[in-house]
Design a protein around this motif. Structure first.
Motif, PDB file in Angstrom:
ATOM      1  N   VAL A  26       0.755  -1.266   0.189  1.00  0.00           N
ATOM      2  CA  VAL A  26      -0.018   0.036   0.159  1.00  0.00           C
ATOM      3  C   VAL A  26       0.993   1.265  -0.121  1.00  0.00           C
ATOM      4  N   LEU A  27       1.873   1.249   1.037  1.00  0.00           N
ATOM      5  CA  LEU A  27       3.017   2.392   1.014  1.00  0.00           C
ATOM      6  C   LEU A  27       3.601   2.611  -0.380  1.00  0.00           C
ATOM      7  N   LYS A  28       3.958   1.548  -0.903  1.00  0.00           N
ATOM      8  CA  LYS A  28       4.755   1.650  -2.258  1.00  0.00           C
ATOM      9  C   LYS A  28       3.829   2.479  -3.408  1.00  0.00           C
ATOM     10  N   ASN A  29       2.588   2.063  -3.224  1.00  0.00           N
ATOM     11  CA  ASN A  29       1.520   2.520  -4.200  1.00  0.00           C
ATOM     12  C   ASN A  29       1.097   3.925  -3.875  1.00  0.00           C
ATOM     13  N   LEU A  30       1.118   4.431  -2.640  1.00  0.00           N
ATOM     14  CA  LEU A  30       0.783   5.751  -2.305  1.00  0.00           C
ATOM     15  C   LEU A  30       1.805   6.537  -2.464  1.00  0.00           C
ATOM     16  N   GLU A  31       3.171   6.082  -2.576  1.00  0.00           N
ATOM     17  CA  GLU A  31       4.464   6.856  -2.703  1.00  0.00           C
ATOM     18  C   GLU A  31       4.483   7.034  -4.128  1.00  0.00           C
ATOM     19  N   ALA A  32       4.297   6.050  -4.822  1.00  0.00           N
ATOM     20  CA  ALA A  32       4.457   6.147  -6.363  1.00  0.00           C
ATOM     21  C   ALA A  32       3.467   7.446  -6.966  1.00  0.00           C
ATOM     22  N   VAL A  33       2.439   7.608  -6.375  1.00  0.00           N
ATOM     23  CA  VAL A  33       1.574   8.697  -6.622  1.00  0.00           C
ATOM     24  C   VAL A  33       1.853  10.129  -6.078  1.00  0.00           C
ATOM     25  N   GLY A  34       2.745   9.994  -5.061  1.00  0.00           N
ATOM     26  CA  GLY A  34       3.056  11.214  -4.298  1.00  0.00           C
ATOM     27  C   GLY A  34       2.249  11.554  -2.970  1.00  0.00           C
ATOM     28  N   LEU A  35       1.502  10.700  -2.359  1.00  0.00           N
ATOM     29  CA  LEU A  35       0.646  10.916  -1.440  1.00  0.00           C
ATOM     30  C   LEU A  35       1.475  10.510  -0.016  1.00  0.00           C
ATOM     31  N   VAL A  36       2.393  10.066  -0.150  1.00  0.00           N
ATOM     32  CA  VAL A  36       3.422   9.641   1.271  1.00  0.00           C
ATOM     33  C   VAL A  36       4.766   9.844   0.659  1.00  0.00           C
ATOM     34  N   SER A  37       5.745  10.106   1.417  1.00  0.00           N
ATOM     35  CA  SER A  37       6.993   9.908   1.298  1.00  0.00           C
ATOM     36  C   SER A  37       7.722   9.007   2.348  1.00  0.00           C
ATOM     37  N   GLY A  38       8.798   8.347   2.054  1.00  0.00           N
ATOM     38  CA  GLY A  38       9.657   7.687   2.982  1.00  0.00           C
ATOM     39  C   GLY A  38      11.121   7.927   2.824  1.00  0.00           C
ATOM     40  N   SER A  39      11.694   7.739   4.136  1.00  0.00           N
ATOM     41  CA  SER A  39      13.072   8.040   4.266  1.00  0.00           C
ATOM     42  C   SER A  39      13.490   6.933   5.281  1.00  0.00           C
ATOM     43  N   THR A  40      14.677   6.694   5.406  1.00  0.00           N
ATOM     44  CA  THR A  40      15.244   5.704   6.267  1.00  0.00           C
ATOM     45  C   THR A  40      15.334   6.252   7.783  1.00  0.00           C
ATOM     46  N   ASP A  41      14.997   5.362   8.561  1.00  0.00           N
ATOM     47  CA  ASP A  41      14.865   5.725  10.089  1.00  0.00           C
ATOM     48  C   ASP A  41      16.221   6.004  10.681  1.00  0.00           C
ATOM     49  N   PRO A  42      16.372   7.081  11.140  1.00  0.00           N
ATOM     50  CA  PRO A  42      17.834   7.284  11.496  1.00  0.00           C
ATOM     51  C   PRO A  42      18.379   6.699  12.903  1.00  0.00           C
ATOM     52  N   ASN A  43      17.095   5.700  13.543  1.00  0.00           N
ATOM     53  CA  ASN A  43      17.493   4.981  14.478  1.00  0.00           C
ATOM     54  C   ASN A  43      17.684   3.629  14.057  1.00  0.00           C
ATOM     55  N   ASP A  44      17.180   3.139  13.120  1.00  0.00           N
ATOM     56  CA  ASP A  44      17.141   1.734  12.590  1.00  0.00           C
ATOM     57  C   ASP A  44      17.305   1.816  11.252  1.00  0.00           C
ATOM     58  N   ARG A  45      18.447   1.718  10.443  1.00  0.00           N
ATOM     59  CA  ARG A  45      18.982   1.863   9.059  1.00  0.00           C
ATOM     60  C   ARG A  45      17.915   0.740   8.299  1.00  0.00           C
ATOM     61  N   ARG A  46      17.340  -0.228   8.877  1.00  0.00           N
ATOM     62  CA  ARG A  46      16.745  -1.291   8.042  1.00  0.00           C
ATOM     63  C   ARG A  46      15.407  -0.643   8.015  1.00  0.00           C
ATOM     64  N   ALA A  47      14.823   0.260   8.850  1.00  0.00           N
ATOM     65  CA  ALA A  47      13.310   0.571   8.610  1.00  0.00           C
ATOM     66  C   ALA A  47      13.295   1.840   7.920  1.00  0.00           C
ATOM     67  N   ARG A  48      11.825   1.988   7.590  1.00  0.00           N
ATOM     68  CA  ARG A  48      11.774   3.360   6.908  1.00  0.00           C
ATOM     69  C   ARG A  48      10.704   4.137   7.367  1.00  0.00           C
TER      70      ARG A  48
END
Length: 112
Positions: A26-48
């Motif tokens: 779901v997040l991938k689809n929302l990000e593809a249309v610009g409704l959400v953005s994601g970044s690497t979690d500074p406290n856990d490089r494996r998480a977004r």
């Protein structure tokens, strides 16, 4: 995300009751249309960390309007006490279903 602010995908998965893979799709689809953005979690490089974008604001406003209308129709002329009681019961039902789902997933994971 609009209610709670930036969240990591696991937190979002827990809040929504979606499995991690479903939430990621779901997040991938929302990000593809610009409704959400994601970044690497500074406290856990494996998480977004994900959050809604400004582009989502008009959609969120429209969804709130729909939700308010649905609440008014659903509530009808219920008293405040009855409405609060119904909301509490429905929250309990939701939590029961989420708990059962999580327990089933945990059992499946343990058997693998």
């Amino acid at each position: 995300m609009s209610r709670f602010g930036p969240l990591n995908q696991n937190e979002l998965s827990d809040l929504t009751g979606f499995g991690a893979m479903s939430a990621a799709r779901v997040l991938k689809n929302l990000e593809a249309v610009g409704l959400v953005s994601g970044s690497t979690d500074p406290n856990d490089r494996r998480a977004r960390i994900v959050q809604v974008t400004q582009k989502a604001a008009p959609l969120l406003t429209a969804l709130k309007d729909v939700g308010d209308e649905m609440d008014a129709v659903t509530r009808g002329d219920m008293s405040n006490e009855d409405w609060t009681s119904l909301q509490s019961m429905l929250q309990t039902v939701r939590e029961n279903h989420l708990t059962a789902y999580r327990n089933r997933r945990a059992a499946e994971d343990a058997s693998e």
